[in-house]
Design a protein around this motif. Structure first.
Motif, PDB file in Angstrom:
ATOM      1  N   HIS A  14       0.696  -1.351  -0.113  1.00 18.31           N
ATOM      2  CA  HIS A  14       0.129  -0.063   0.140  1.00 18.31           C
ATOM      3  C   HIS A  14       0.989   1.254   0.000  1.00 18.31           C
ATOM      4  O   HIS A  14       2.053   1.228   0.422  1.00 18.31           O
ATOM      5  CB  HIS A  14      -1.002  -0.106   1.267  1.00 18.31           C
ATOM      6  CG  HIS A  14      -1.994  -0.888   1.341  1.00 18.31           C
ATOM      7  ND1 HIS A  14      -3.184  -0.651   0.591  1.00 18.31           N
ATOM      8  CD2 HIS A  14      -2.253  -2.186   1.754  1.00 18.31           C
ATOM      9  CE1 HIS A  14      -4.055  -1.714   0.623  1.00 18.31           C
ATOM     10  NE2 HIS A  14      -3.475  -2.382   1.445  1.00 18.31           N
ATOM     11  N   ALA A  15       0.460   2.197  -0.712  1.00 12.62           N
ATOM     12  CA  ALA A  15       1.247   3.557  -0.729  1.00 12.62           C
ATOM     13  C   ALA A  15       0.636   4.557   0.647  1.00 12.62           C
ATOM     14  O   ALA A  15      -0.351   4.279   1.291  1.00 12.62           O
ATOM     15  CB  ALA A  15       0.636   4.452  -1.956  1.00 12.62           C
ATOM     16  N   PHE A  16       1.793   5.183   0.777  1.00  8.57           N
ATOM     17  CA  PHE A  16       1.514   6.275   2.029  1.00  8.57           C
ATOM     18  C   PHE A  16       0.498   7.253   1.465  1.00  8.57           C
ATOM     19  O   PHE A  16       0.618   7.554   0.497  1.00  8.57           O
ATOM     20  CB  PHE A  16       2.788   6.838   2.584  1.00  8.57           C
ATOM     21  CG  PHE A  16       3.639   5.889   3.536  1.00  8.57           C
ATOM     22  CD1 PHE A  16       3.097   5.308   4.824  1.00  8.57           C
ATOM     23  CD2 PHE A  16       4.778   5.576   3.281  1.00  8.57           C
ATOM     24  CE1 PHE A  16       3.789   4.546   5.502  1.00  8.57           C
ATOM     25  CE2 PHE A  16       5.689   4.594   4.104  1.00  8.57           C
ATOM     26  CZ  PHE A  16       4.805   4.453   5.392  1.00  8.57           C
ATOM     27  N   GLU A 139      16.913  -0.618   1.837  1.00  9.27           N
ATOM     28  CA  GLU A 139      18.212   0.139   1.539  1.00  9.27           C
ATOM     29  C   GLU A 139      17.934   1.162   0.773  1.00  9.27           C
ATOM     30  O   GLU A 139      18.864   1.294  -0.269  1.00  9.27           O
ATOM     31  CB  GLU A 139      19.109  -0.856   1.146  1.00  9.27           C
ATOM     32  CG  GLU A 139      19.563  -2.145   2.123  1.00  9.27           C
ATOM     33  CD  GLU A 139      20.149  -1.685   3.376  1.00  9.27           C
ATOM     34  OE1 GLU A 139      20.777  -0.601   3.596  1.00  9.27           O
ATOM     35  OE2 GLU A 139      19.771  -2.419   4.402  1.00  9.27           O
ATOM     36  N   LYS A 140      16.854   1.973   1.066  1.00  3.94           N
ATOM     37  CA  LYS A 140      16.495   3.014   0.209  1.00  3.94           C
ATOM     38  C   LYS A 140      15.914   2.701  -1.383  1.00  3.94           C
ATOM     39  O   LYS A 140      16.180   3.616  -2.261  1.00  3.94           O
ATOM     40  CB  LYS A 140      17.435   4.120   0.118  1.00  3.94           C
ATOM     41  CG  LYS A 140      17.707   4.697   1.699  1.00  3.94           C
ATOM     42  CD  LYS A 140      18.431   5.932   1.839  1.00  3.94           C
ATOM     43  CE  LYS A 140      18.711   6.325   3.118  1.00  3.94           C
ATOM     44  NZ  LYS A 140      17.637   6.553   4.067  1.00  3.94           N
ATOM     45  N   LEU A 141      15.970   1.372  -1.585  1.00  5.75           N
ATOM     46  CA  LEU A 141      15.707   1.019  -3.021  1.00  5.75           C
ATOM     47  C   LEU A 141      14.191   1.086  -3.182  1.00  5.75           C
ATOM     48  O   LEU A 141      13.532   0.520  -2.196  1.00  5.75           O
ATOM     49  CB  LEU A 141      16.285  -0.207  -3.470  1.00  5.75           C
ATOM     50  CG  LEU A 141      17.939  -0.079  -3.467  1.00  5.75           C
ATOM     51  CD1 LEU A 141      18.433  -1.720  -3.694  1.00  5.75           C
ATOM     52  CD2 LEU A 141      18.676   0.874  -4.404  1.00  5.75           C
ATOM     53  N   GLY A 142      13.558   1.285  -4.312  1.00  4.44           N
ATOM     54  CA  GLY A 142      12.413   1.036  -4.810  1.00  4.44           C
ATOM     55  C   GLY A 142      11.458   1.795  -3.901  1.00  4.44           C
ATOM     56  O   GLY A 142      11.879   2.712  -3.263  1.00  4.44           O
ATOM     57  N   PHE A 143       9.994   1.714  -4.176  1.00  4.31           N
ATOM     58  CA  PHE A 143       8.971   2.462  -3.746  1.00  4.31           C
ATOM     59  C   PHE A 143       9.062   2.595  -2.104  1.00  4.31           C
ATOM     60  O   PHE A 143       8.853   3.757  -1.374  1.00  4.31           O
ATOM     61  CB  PHE A 143       7.538   2.130  -4.071  1.00  4.31           C
ATOM     62  CG  PHE A 143       6.782   0.963  -3.433  1.00  4.31           C
ATOM     63  CD1 PHE A 143       6.185   1.306  -2.331  1.00  4.31           C
ATOM     64  CD2 PHE A 143       7.418  -0.191  -3.816  1.00  4.31           C
ATOM     65  CE1 PHE A 143       5.722   0.029  -1.940  1.00  4.31           C
ATOM     66  CE2 PHE A 143       6.954  -1.280  -3.364  1.00  4.31           C
ATOM     67  CZ  PHE A 143       6.088  -1.268  -2.097  1.00  4.31           C
ATOM     68  N   THR A 144       9.251   1.474  -1.463  1.00  2.57           N
ATOM     69  CA  THR A 144       9.518   1.386  -0.025  1.00  2.57           C
ATOM     70  C   THR A 144      10.703   2.350   0.374  1.00  2.57           C
ATOM     71  O   THR A 144      10.705   2.943   1.424  1.00  2.57           O
ATOM     72  CB  THR A 144       9.455   0.002   0.587  1.00  2.57           C
ATOM     73  OG1 THR A 144      10.500  -0.569   0.124  1.00  2.57           O
ATOM     74  CG2 THR A 144       8.173  -0.702   0.321  1.00  2.57           C
TER      75      THR A 144
END
Length: 165
Positions: A14-16, A139-144
């Motif tokens: 889910h998106a924030f 690790e700051k990768l992708g949408f998460t």
């Protein structure tokens, strides 16, 4: 013939969004954003619910709790998991174990993991040592990693409770 044990795997994302509470594992987490969804968007309980449904080939939560049904608008995901658990019991199975991972950069949920674990164990009527909840970043990768949302993965084992006649 019912198999004596079955496994299932679940995934949810889910998106924030602004002006939403962040609910994970049925627990409100302090954060400036929540997750967007038709229900309360609890990615963790959704992933566990899908894993349980998958273990018995009963479809997914979208089949049982469709977002097209206004009844499920802002629906409490604890109710989803409880209803799915009832399906597991009515099919003659109990929880063997649950192993789940929540992936998000922030907020850090380690202070909440134990209460989340206890909450899920209570909802699934099992001992807390049958529930494993882990948190990770990407690790700051992708949408998460960009803090755009959260994902959860879950694996379950269910055990048959009664012998076939």
């Amino acid at each position: 013939m019912k198999l004596p044990l079955r496994t299932g795997f679940g995934f949810d994302v889910h998106a924030f969004a602004e002006n939403r509470k962040l609910i994970l594992g049925g627990v409100e987490i302090a954060h400036n954003k929540g997750l967007l969804g038709h229900s309360d968007a609890d990615v963790l309980l959704h992933a566990i619910s899908d894993a349980l449904l998958g273990a018995l080939a009963l479809g997914d939560i979208g089949k049982h709790f469709p977002e097209t049904d206004p009844k499920f608008k802002d629906y409490d995901s604890k109710k989803i998991l409880t209803e799915v658990y009832d399906m597991i019991i009515s099919n003659g199975y109990i929880i063997g174990n649950v192993d789940a991972v929540v992936a998000l950069e922030r907020p850090k949920i380690s202070p909440y993991v134990e209460i989340i674990k206890m909450n899920i164990a209570k909802l699934l009527n099992c001992e807390p040592d049958r529930v494993s909840i882990k948190a990770t970043t990407t690790e700051k990768l992708g949408f998460t990693g960009r803090e755009e949302g959260a994902a959860a993965y879950a694996s379950v084992l269910i055990l048959k409770t009664e012998e076939d006649d």
